[in-house]
Design a protein around this motif. Structure first.
Motif, PDB file in Angstrom:
ATOM      1  N   THR A 162       0.938  -1.319  -0.062  1.00 33.34           N
ATOM      2  CA  THR A 162       0.087  -0.221  -0.137  1.00 33.34           C
ATOM      3  C   THR A 162       0.692   1.204  -0.007  1.00 33.34           C
ATOM      4  O   THR A 162       2.067   1.314   0.452  1.00 33.34           O
ATOM      5  CB  THR A 162      -1.042   0.161   1.192  1.00 33.34           C
ATOM      6  N   LYS A 163       0.176   2.401  -0.553  1.00 34.02           N
ATOM      7  CA  LYS A 163       0.725   3.490  -0.277  1.00 34.02           C
ATOM      8  C   LYS A 163       0.912   4.149   1.045  1.00 34.02           C
ATOM      9  O   LYS A 163       2.363   4.662   1.522  1.00 34.02           O
ATOM     10  CB  LYS A 163       0.265   4.693  -1.046  1.00 34.02           C
ATOM     11  N   VAL A 175      -9.690   0.219   2.555  1.00 37.25           N
ATOM     12  CA  VAL A 175      -8.745   0.291   1.725  1.00 37.25           C
ATOM     13  C   VAL A 175      -8.933  -0.417   0.213  1.00 37.25           C
ATOM     14  O   VAL A 175      -9.477  -1.386   0.236  1.00 37.25           O
ATOM     15  CB  VAL A 175      -7.585  -0.209   2.209  1.00 37.25           C
ATOM     16  N   LYS A 176      -8.779   0.286  -0.672  1.00 38.20           N
ATOM     17  CA  LYS A 176      -8.950  -0.210  -2.076  1.00 38.20           C
ATOM     18  C   LYS A 176      -7.653  -1.025  -2.533  1.00 38.20           C
ATOM     19  O   LYS A 176      -6.971  -0.358  -2.797  1.00 38.20           O
ATOM     20  CB  LYS A 176      -9.427   0.861  -3.231  1.00 38.20           C
ATOM     21  N   GLY A 211      -4.106   6.787  -7.751  1.00 41.76           N
ATOM     22  CA  GLY A 211      -4.905   6.835  -6.675  1.00 41.76           C
ATOM     23  C   GLY A 211      -6.403   5.800  -6.939  1.00 41.76           C
ATOM     24  O   GLY A 211      -7.089   5.857  -6.298  1.00 41.76           O
ATOM     25  N   ASP A 214      -5.567   1.926  -3.628  1.00 39.66           N
ATOM     26  CA  ASP A 214      -4.729   2.479  -2.692  1.00 39.66           C
ATOM     27  C   ASP A 214      -3.139   1.251  -2.472  1.00 39.66           C
ATOM     28  O   ASP A 214      -2.621   1.755  -1.703  1.00 39.66           O
ATOM     29  CB  ASP A 214      -5.356   2.431  -1.035  1.00 39.66           C
TER      30      ASP A 214
END
Length: 342
Positions: A162-163, A175-176, A211, A214
């Motif tokens: 993840t970012k 969270v996507k 974006g 995520d």
């Protein structure tokens, strides 16, 4: 008269051999040619190729030039879904691939994509070398005539990248995450509270960068090779999937192997798998180390959370799968029994 007849017979044999362009004894020992397909590059960082090279070396050591393995990497013989069909009909003899693609032929194999089924590749190896793997092979053979030669390893388990840092089930809620477009992957991350988002792999870099998602789930070696560490900086080490690699041979391919050479052939398969599994572990660890050196931060999943998710998976997804495909019910039990073995 006898001398003349013998002379004519010898001359006839010589003429036939000359016409075919090779001595009869040489033609009798012509190598057994097997066409072997892979979707990956012919590269030492590709799990498929590492298995093939180990197999080729072991087979040559035990049988000399009796076999000629023609390896076709990088989808040269077609997309994996098409190659599966060609292995079934015999125009391609063997293929190495992830287990998922064979769920299109035998849906029961799809159980291997369910999250938290295995604790490690060692656990997967024990289970698939034993009763569970043998039963899945029998199911595939009845459906297609194809046989599983072996189950090997990819270069590491799949985890969440993840970012922004994700360290727990609480953090991953909402969270996507990009996932493979299969029910097993989608449902696994729904259970964990994330928002699973199926996106083609080729679009993943841009989707993470802009974006649209995520983060994503994948293995460290692929993250490194695809430079996905440029768009994410954090890994939650969920190790939710130890995806098996499978080598399958078609009925026609199997029929090409003479009975006297089959033991040596199968030993070469087993030896290649032992070597490839060890190399896979090394490659996985090296990829993690390199990602750390490039600035990736790794957060292990808490043991209690892992146990909680696995229990939820067992209650909801595994039991539902076993009801839909009853032949898999004892396989879940066999895999669980192999969990604590040394």
């Amino acid at each position: 008269m006898t001398s003349r007849r013998s002379f004519l017979q010898a001359a006839s044999v010589t003429t036939v051999a000359a016409a075919t362009g090779a001595p009869l004894i040489a033609r009798a020992q012509a190598p057994i040619s097997l066409r072997f397909s892979s979707s990956m590059l012919a590269d030492e960082n590709a799990a498929h190729y590492v298995w093939y090279r180990s197999f080729e070396t072991a087979l040559k050591a035990s049988t000399g030039d009796r076999f000629k393995i023609d390896y076709f990497p990088n989808n040269q013989l077609g997309k994996e879904a098409d190659v599966v069909q060609q292995v079934k009909v015999g125009s391609i003899d063997m293929m190495v691939t992830g287990s998922s693609i064979f769920a299109t032929v035998a849906p029961e194999i799809g159980m291997l994509d369910l999250g938290y089924l295995f604790d490690s590749y060692a656990h997967a190896g024990r289970a698939l070398d034993g009763a569970a793997g043998k039963q899945l092979d029998e199911i595939l053979n009845k459906r297609s005539g194809c046989s599983v030669l072996t189950w090997a390893s990819h270069f590491g388990a799949r985890s969440v990248y993840t970012k922004a840092p994700v360290k727990s089930l609480a953090d991953v809620k909402g969270v996507k995450l990009r996932v493979l477009p299969t029910p097993a992957f989608i449902e696994t991350f729904k259970v964990m509270g994330a928002i699973p988002t199926p996106i083609p792999f080729g679009e993943l870099y841009m989707a993470a960068q802009t974006g649209v998602v995520d983060g994503f789930e994948h293995d460290a070696a692929t993250v490194l090779a695809s430079k996905l560490n440029e768009v994410v900086k954090s890994c939650w080490v969920t190790e939710h999937l130890f995806s098996p690699m499978v080598v399958v041979i078609g009925k026609r391919g199997m029929s090409k192997i003479p009975a006297d050479l089959k033991p040596a052939f199968m030993k070469a398969v087993a030896d290649a798998t032992t070597q490839q599994r060890a190399i896979a572990n090394q490659k996985s660890a090296a990829a993690v180390d390199e990602l750390k050196a490039k600035g990736m931060t790794f957060f292990p999943m808490a043991a209690a959370e892992r146990a909680s998710v696995r229990a939820e998976m067992q209650k909801s997804l595994w039991s539902g799968f076993a009801k839909q495909y009853p032949a898999t019910a004892p396989l879940f039990t066999a895999i669980d029994a192999a969990r604590g073995q040394a």
